[in-house]
Each structure stands twice: as structure tokens, then as C-alpha cells.
Design a protein around this motif. Structure first.
Motif, PDB file in Angstrom:
ATOM      1  N   UNK A   1      47.939  11.420   5.590  1.00 15.08           N
ATOM      2  CA  UNK A   1      48.804  10.287   5.913  1.00 15.08           C
ATOM      3  C   UNK A   1      49.796  10.755   6.961  1.00 15.08           C
ATOM      4  N   UNK A   2      49.958   9.962   7.997  1.00 14.16           N
ATOM      5  CA  UNK A   2      50.857  10.321   9.088  1.00 14.16           C
ATOM      6  C   UNK A   2      52.279  10.543   8.583  1.00 14.16           C
ATOM      7  N   UNK A   3      52.912  11.639   8.997  1.00 10.48           N
ATOM      8  CA  UNK A   3      54.291  11.930   8.622  1.00 10.48           C
ATOM      9  C   UNK A   3      55.193  11.804   9.834  1.00 10.48           C
TER      10      UNK A   3
ATOM     11  N   UNK B   1      48.417  15.138  25.738  1.00 12.84           N
ATOM     12  CA  UNK B   1      47.168  15.880  25.679  1.00 12.84           C
ATOM     13  C   UNK B   1      46.036  14.966  25.234  1.00 12.84           C
ATOM     14  N   UNK B   2      44.932  14.942  25.938  1.00 16.25           N
ATOM     15  CA  UNK B   2      43.816  14.079  25.516  1.00 16.25           C
ATOM     16  C   UNK B   2      43.178  14.599  24.244  1.00 16.25           C
ATOM     17  N   UNK B   3      42.654  13.680  23.440  1.00 16.37           N
ATOM     18  CA  UNK B   3      41.986  14.069  22.205  1.00 16.37           C
ATOM     19  C   UNK B   3      40.620  14.661  22.518  1.00 16.37           C
ATOM     20  N   UNK B   4      40.297  15.685  21.776  1.00 13.08           N
ATOM     21  CA  UNK B   4      39.012  16.354  21.952  1.00 13.08           C
ATOM     22  C   UNK B   4      37.949  15.592  21.176  1.00 13.08           C
TER      23      UNK B   4
ATOM     24  N   UNK C   1      54.962   7.727  18.585  1.00 17.06           N
ATOM     25  CA  UNK C   1      54.321   9.031  18.684  1.00 17.06           C
ATOM     26  C   UNK C   1      53.183   8.954  19.689  1.00 17.06           C
ATOM     27  N   UNK C   2      53.076   9.989  20.536  1.00 16.46           N
ATOM     28  CA  UNK C   2      52.030   9.993  21.558  1.00 16.46           C
ATOM     29  C   UNK C   2      50.640  10.122  20.958  1.00 16.46           C
ATOM     30  N   UNK C   3      50.523  10.827  19.848  1.00 19.90           N
ATOM     31  CA  UNK C   3      49.216  11.046  19.235  1.00 19.90           C
ATOM     32  C   UNK C   3      48.901  10.031  18.146  1.00 19.90           C
ATOM     33  N   UNK C   4      49.644   8.942  18.060  1.00 24.79           N
ATOM     34  CA  UNK C   4      49.432   7.952  17.006  1.00 24.79           C
ATOM     35  C   UNK C   4      48.223   7.083  17.347  1.00 24.79           C
ATOM     36  N   UNK C   5      47.340   6.899  16.356  1.00 24.52           N
ATOM     37  CA  UNK C   5      46.176   6.018  16.486  1.00 24.52           C
ATOM     38  C   UNK C   5      46.148   5.121  15.260  1.00 24.52           C
TER      39      UNK C   5
ATOM     40  N   UNK D   1      40.410  -0.840  11.212  1.00 25.55           N
ATOM     41  CA  UNK D   1      39.131  -0.131  11.239  1.00 25.55           C
ATOM     42  C   UNK D   1      38.436  -0.284   9.894  1.00 25.55           C
ATOM     43  N   UNK D   2      37.126  -0.324   9.945  1.00 26.03           N
ATOM     44  CA  UNK D   2      36.348  -0.450   8.715  1.00 26.03           C
ATOM     45  C   UNK D   2      36.412   0.847   7.929  1.00 26.03           C
ATOM     46  N   UNK D   3      36.336   0.708   6.616  1.00 25.95           N
ATOM     47  CA  UNK D   3      36.404   1.890   5.750  1.00 25.95           C
ATOM     48  C   UNK D   3      35.141   2.724   5.891  1.00 25.95           C
ATOM     49  N   UNK D   4      35.283   4.029   5.590  1.00 25.89           N
ATOM     50  CA  UNK D   4      34.199   5.009   5.629  1.00 25.89           C
ATOM     51  C   UNK D   4      33.625   5.202   7.028  1.00 25.89           C
TER      52      UNK D   4
END
Length: 347
Positions: free
Chosen positions: A166-168, A56-59, A130-134, A139-142
């Protein structure tokens, strides 16, 4: 004035196997009761598809309203991989080599175990794609992300100033954390940003036990007026400690205990996560029996020390020591007002 309480009684309807209606009805004595056919168990078969599931694509959504109509890249600047907020490419994969534990120098020296395949920890959890893992490691903070996160796929840690995600990993114990994808959001909002990572995080799945650290206002029954309601309970969670399971063992394992050398601290005020600096005050060092470890947390969750549990002081001794230190500071602060110099000897 007395308060009337209305009690609602639920309506219970029982269905009988010998009749078709929920309520009994009268039958004429001359006519026999109709017999129903015997009940048969219904079986439901589900066909599993062997083909791959569609991703499923991210919205994507517009987050310019949160920070204005201007360009958000100008506000955050370029990301430097050597900065303290990120992780450089030269960091080692092994988490124990990224952040060495500080052992007490006055004790026996510690010899590092030999590196190799035999030195790998037992019970490591296999990596699952995981398919939805990013990945958010580079990446820079904030930085506010422009997509909506499915919070059901994350460990949601509720703090006073923010919520930490946090990813589980799908696991029956629900205690596996994947630190490669983390987000922070204000309470009860859907604006997700990258948290500040102040220490290298492990690049593998880790089983951790969560422990809250903060102030609690416990509810108590009324004392003066007995008809008053109970005092409201308030929780102010300032920090959360994630302590790793030794060799990633399950909580129901007979050999289970916590590894106090690897503690991850989530701070609500700074919206950051880091690894705690733990000092080991046991003469045996790494060769000690970790089942006898006792963790001491002082200075509002800033200092961590491991001692042997046989050297644990009773509660009375600890309270007297803390009160003596505090009373001495209060008296010294009072005497400074009467002297012409800032520091003096205690007498």
C-alpha cells in the motif's frame, strides 16, 4: 556429547590524537615528541538544486512467462466500473457516506450530522503529489502489471499467502496509508498484480494502526532434554486489520484513540481488501464517548461489534460461554447419528 563453542573476540584499535599511527611507538628520551597542529573541524556544504528533479521512467518487463505466451487481456476480460472489484464514478468522495456503519436497531436512533464545510474532520492530511504514483483504482483485479514497483515507497504487509503493498506518504510516524495505489505479490517475488477491492476505499490519506490476526507458535525452552534447542517460532498471519486514527491524529497526541468504526481488513487467502462491517451496540450511537469503545472480534475475524468497556466480561465467563456452545454442538452432532431426523430440540 558436549558441543564446543568458539568465541571470537573483536579487535579494538584506538587512535590517539597525539600520534599519527594506530599503535604507540617508542621515542628516544633525548628527542622531544613531535607536536601535531590542532585539529580543525571540517565543514561540508551542500548546494540544493531549486530546479525540478527528472522523473525516472519505469522499467517495463515481460510478464508473459508467468501466464503463458497468449494474450493476457483475453484471460481477464473487460473491466466493468460497476463491478464489485472496482469503484464506480458515482461513489461519493467522503468515505463515511460510502459505507454506513450498522448501528444496533434495538438501541436509540442515530441522527446523521449536518453536511457542510463545518462537518469536515479535523486533522486531515494534505494531499501530496508523487512522481512515481500510479492510480490502480480503475484497474481490474488480479491483473499483472508490466512494471517493477519500488517497495521502499510502500507499506509492505507480509501475510501467509501473499505480500500486500500500500502506498505510503513521507511522514515521521510512518503510519499514513494511501489506498489509491495497492499491489499484491506472492512471497519473495517481483510479480505485482492489482488486488481485489471489495468495498470503496477512501480517496484521502489515512493514518492507521496495523494489527495482525492469525496463529502463533511461540518458542518454548526444552522440558525433557535440557540440551535441546528452543522450539522454533512460526507466524501464520491470515488477516491484517488497519484501524483508522480518530480524526487522523498522531499516536503521540494526548487526545489520540482509535476509530473502531473504520477498519480495513486485508485477507491473505482471497488476496483482497475490504472495509469491515462494524455493529455498534452502544445506546448513544454516534454521540457516544469513543474513548470507552471496546471492539469484539469473533468468527475468525468476520464479525465486529463495539460495546462499552464497562460491560466487558472477564476471561473466565468468556471461556465458559465458548466451551458451552462448542460442547452443545458436539453432543447434538453425536445425537444426529442415532435419530431419523436432522434437527431436534435440545434436552
Amino acid at each position: 556429547m558436549a558441543t564446543s563453542t568458539t568465541t571470537t573476540t573483536p579487535l579494538v584499535v584506538s587512535f590517539s590524537r597525539s600520534c599519527r599511527c594506530p599503535y604507540p611507538h617508542r621515542h628516544s628520551p633525548g628527542k622531544p615528541k613531535p607536536k601535531l597542529p590542532p585539529l580543525r573541524s571540517l565543514s561540508l556544504s551542500l548546494s540544493l538544486r531549486t530546479g525540478p528533479l527528472a522523473v525516472l521512467p519505469r522499467r517495463r518487463r515481460d510478464v508473459s512467462a508467468a501466464y503463458g505466451d497468449g494474450d493476457m487481456d483475453d484471460d481477464f476480460g473487460d473491466f466493468d466500473p460497476d463491478d464489485a472489484d472496482g469503484v464506480s464514478e458515482d461513489d461519493d468522495v467522503d468515505n463515511e457516506q460510502d459505507y454506513d456503519v450498522d448501528y444496533d436497531r434495538l438501541l436509540a436512533p442515530v441522527v446523521k450530522p449536518p453536511l457542510g464545510p463545518a462537518a469536515a474532520e479535523e486533522g486531515d492530511i494534505a494531499m501530496v503529489a508523487a512522481d512515481s504514483f500510479v492510480s490502480t483504482r480503475e484497474s481490474a483485479s488480479d491483473t499483472v502489471v508490466d512494471y517493477t514497483v519500488d517497495e521502499d515507497e510502500f507499506h509492505k504487509i507480509r501475510l501467509l499467502h501473499c505480500d500486500f503493498l500500500i502506498r505510503k506518504v513521507p511522514d515521521p510516524d510512518d503510519d499514513v496509508f494511501d489506498f489509491r495505489e495497492m499491489y499484491v505479490t506472492p512471497p519473495d517475488t517481483d510479480i505485482y498484480s492489482i488486488p481485489r477491492v471489495l468495498a470503496p476505499m477512501p480517496q484521502k490519506y489515512v493514518r492507521c494502526t496495523k494489527k495482525n490476526f492469525g496463529r502463533y507458535h511461540v518458542s518454548e525452552p526444552p522440558v525433557e532434554h535440557l540440551r535441546d534447542p528452543l522450539y522454533k517460532t512460526e507466524r501464520e498471519i491470515m488477516k491484517v486489520f488497519l484501524t483508522k486514527h480518530y480524526r487522523n491524529r498522531r499516536s503521540d497526541d494526548p487526545e489520540f484513540f482509535l476509530d473502531f468504526e473504520e477498519i480495513y481488513v486485508i485477507d491473505s487467502k482471497t488476496r483482497s481488501i475490504t472495509r469491515a462491517k462494524v455493529v455498534v451496540s452502544v445506546p448513544e450511537g454516534k454521540k457516544r464517548d469513543r474513548r470507552n469503545d471496546l471492539l469484539l472480534i469473533r468468527d475468525g475475524g468476520e464479525s465486529f461489534r463495539i460495546i462499552d468497556k464497562t460491560k466487558r466480561d472477564d476471561a473466565t465467563t468468556v471461556i465458559q460461554r465458548e466451551e458451552w456452545a462448542k460442547s452443545r454442538q458436539d453432543v447434538e452432532k453425536h445425537f444426529r447419528k442415532l435419530r431419523d431426523f436432522d434437527y431436534s430440540n435440545w434436552f
